[in-house]
Design an enzyme around this catalytic site. Structure first.
Site: not given
Ligand code: ATP
Ligand code: MG
Length: 584
Positions: A53, A278, A288
């Site tokens: 994204e 992850r 982020k």
């Protein structure tokens, strides 16, 4: 960094590989692909995608996903798309798109002409939504966001049907068309999938698939005022692109039934979602949102601050793409969450730079040293090999003269036991040069600070060896005062002083664990003059000090700025050695 008491560092270190004897690290996704290929699923195609994204810069966690997606595609002669998941206009920017492309390329991967945007599919996605409404699988709901949340129920209680759930197909269709036309204000209606308000999986309780948002989009401008939600857009984008293996992180495991539901309702290609754990790394944060906070609130100089776990930060710090790819391969791919020791990342870097970084001499905290028996105006050029690991890197000449600088911490007026560096009366070797013996110490009158050392040299010891094979235990690095350049060096340490800064009690802030000593700037360092034309981004080993990289932002024609990439102390190698011992 601390040196051994002898002041010597062995340059030839044994190679330590985490997976030396145990074969390649586990990767269960490889096993899935192998099986699919055996079964001739998808006609033997392997097609993956990396779907960032564009709402921030990529970090080392993304590197794991990039290496995995592009790596598997390459391994099975498949394809990997770069797809921007740009369904949320409010947080996305072109700057991020450009930085993401730069970083993926820098890491060494190529999406060829397959650069896609979820926003390219807005019309198609809209048509899919129409199909769902026509099939009685979606309805326009006019509850407020708060009401929707209330009606949703909890993990232990089922949800309640929305009063709009039985809205007729015609009315929903008509309203959805009007939503697109911009006839309703933001938040007044949403489109929801009609699944099951009593499902034990909250994601299946009539999730919202479209919302009204009168916001400009970085690619579609003001063409749209309704935007699809992630779960709806993502799976269908995968399907449109013919993605065979849609690899994502574990938090999407509970979304998989929904991913499958959309693809099952519509007559489309069915991609397979596979979740993996992850990457979490010690002493840093990886979200982020949090990284953006550190930048926006001025804790960091930017997304590329050399302390940031971002790809751009690591690059500026001096990391190589090879070392990052090696790291991503070595950590393997698993289903179980874990935190990787940051020393492994540093270990991968050292292994790479040990092979390729030229050795040079730099004095970080200079102390003046005068060789009393060396002629005043004399200068000689001594030979120095560039890399003992690689003879093809050749050698260079380094100037030697009467006045030198050595490292302040290499001298002790009152030496402790086993001190093999310089002290009054002691003899040491100057690397590539001569044996010297220390005589007088000059101090500043007022403060008593040592400002100069007087030494004598043995002219018979040129190159650092004597005919009588007299042994000295210490070898020091140095530069010639008149033939060295002033430079700035920035030393970095962990960004956080807590190994798991994400793990904070409620009400407290992860930023309170920022390491106050994560950066130290030294402004009066001296480097040998062979570095005069060093290019931004080039990497060196400063002998006995560590690996350093020319800063590509703050270096100027007059003054080079160096970032310390890593010290020479390989903590991971020690950890691994200890592990092996206990295994035996
Ligand atoms: P963050 O949580 O840091 O904001 P994100 O998941 O929202 O990251 P995306 O841009 O959506 O960021 O991520 C793109 C891809 O990278 C996704 O497939 C995501 O699963 C993967 N990814 C993100 N963070 C990690 C991580 N720490 N380890 C492995 N893969 C990751
Ligand atoms: Mg995301």
């Amino acid at each position: 960094m601390k040196n051994s008491p002898s002041g010597r560092k062995k340059e030839k270190k044994p190679k330590n590989r985490i997976v030396a004897d145990s074969g390649p690290p586990p990767n269960f996704i490889r096993d899935i692909i192998e099986k699919d290929l055996k079964d001739n699923k998808n006609e033997g195609r392997v097609h993956t995608r990396f779907p960032p994204e564009p709402n921030g810069y990529l970090h080392i966690g993304h590197a794991k996903s990039i290496c995995l997606n592009f790596g598997l595609a390459a391994e099975y002669r498949g394809l990997c798309n770069l797809r921007f998941d740009d369904t949320n206009p409010s947080k996305e920017e072109v700057e991020y798109v450009e930085s993401i492309k730069y970083d993926v390329r820098w890491l060494g991967f190529d999406w060829e002409n397959r650069e896609y945007y979820a926003s390219d599919y807005f019309e198609q996605l809209y048509q899919y939504a129409i199909q769902l409404i026509k099939g009685g699988k979606a309805y326009v709901c006019s509850l407020s966001a708060d009401e929707i949340r209330e009606y949703r129920g909890t993990l232990t209680e089922p949800g309640k049907d929305s009063p709009y759930r039985e809205r007729s197909i015609e009315e929903s269709l008509d309203m959805f068309v009007c939503m697109r036309k911009g006839e309703f204000p933001d938040g007044s209606h949403v489109l929801r999938a009609k699944i099951d308000m009593a499902s034990p999986n909250l994601n299946m309780r009539d999730p919202v698939i479209y919302r009204i948002m009168k916001a400009s989009h970085h690619r579609t401008g003001d063409k749209w005022c309704i935007y699809p939600m992630y779960d709806f857009a993502h799976g269908l984008s995968d399907s449109i692109e013919g993605i065979t293996h849609s690899i994502c992180t574990l938090e999407f495991e509970d979304h998989r039934p929904l991913y499958d539901w959309f693809l099952d309702q519509l007559d489309v290609f069915h991609s397979q979602q596979i979740e993996f754990a992850r990457l979490n790394l010690g002493y840093t944060v990886m979200s982020k949102r949090k990284l953006l906070g550190l930048v926006e609130e001025g804790f960091m100089t930017g997304w590329d601050d050399p302390r940031m776990p971002t790809i751009s930060g690591l690059r500026r710090r001096g990391y190589t793409p090879e070392s990052i790819r090696d790291f991503c391969e070595r950590i393997g791919v698993a289903k179980k969450e874990s935190t990787v020791d940051i020393t492994l990342l540093e270990h991968c870097l050292r292994e790479d730079l040990n092979q390729r970084a030229p050795r040079v001499m730099a004095v970080l905290r200079p102390l003046r040293l005068v060789i009393d028996n060396y002629p005043e105006r004399k200068m000689e050029e001594l030979d120095a090999v560039n890399n003992p690991e690689d003879s093809s890197m050749g050698s260079r000449k380094i100037p030697f003269s009467r006045v030198l600088y050595i490292e302040r911490e290499d001298f002790r007026e009152i030496p402790p036991k086993k001190w093999f560096r310089l002290s009054p009366g002691s003899e040491v070797r100057l690397k590539h040069a001569y044996y010297i013996t220390c005589g007088d110490v000059v101090k500043e009158n007022q403060t008593g600070e040592i400002i100069e050392l007087h030494c004598t040299y043995d002219p018979e010891s040129r190159g650092g060896w004597t005919k009588d094979e007299r042994k000295v235990k210490g070898t020091l690095h140095w530069v010639s005062a008149a033939h060295s350049l002033k430079t700035e060096v920035r030393l970095y340490d962990h960004l956080f002083s807590k190994a798991d800064p994400d793990n904070v009690e409620e009400g407290s802030d992860f930023k309170t664990f920022l390491n106050p000593n994560s950066s130290e700037t030294l402004t009066s360092c001296r480097i040998e003059q062979s570095l005069k034309n060093a290019k931004p981004g080039s990497r060196y080993q400063f002998m006995r000090q560590g690996y350093f990289c020319v800063d590509s932002v703050d270096s100027s024609h007059d003054t080079l700025v160096f970032n310390r990439t890593a010290t020479l102390r390989d903590t991971w190698a020690k950890i691994e050695k200890a592990q092996k011992k206990t295994e035996k």
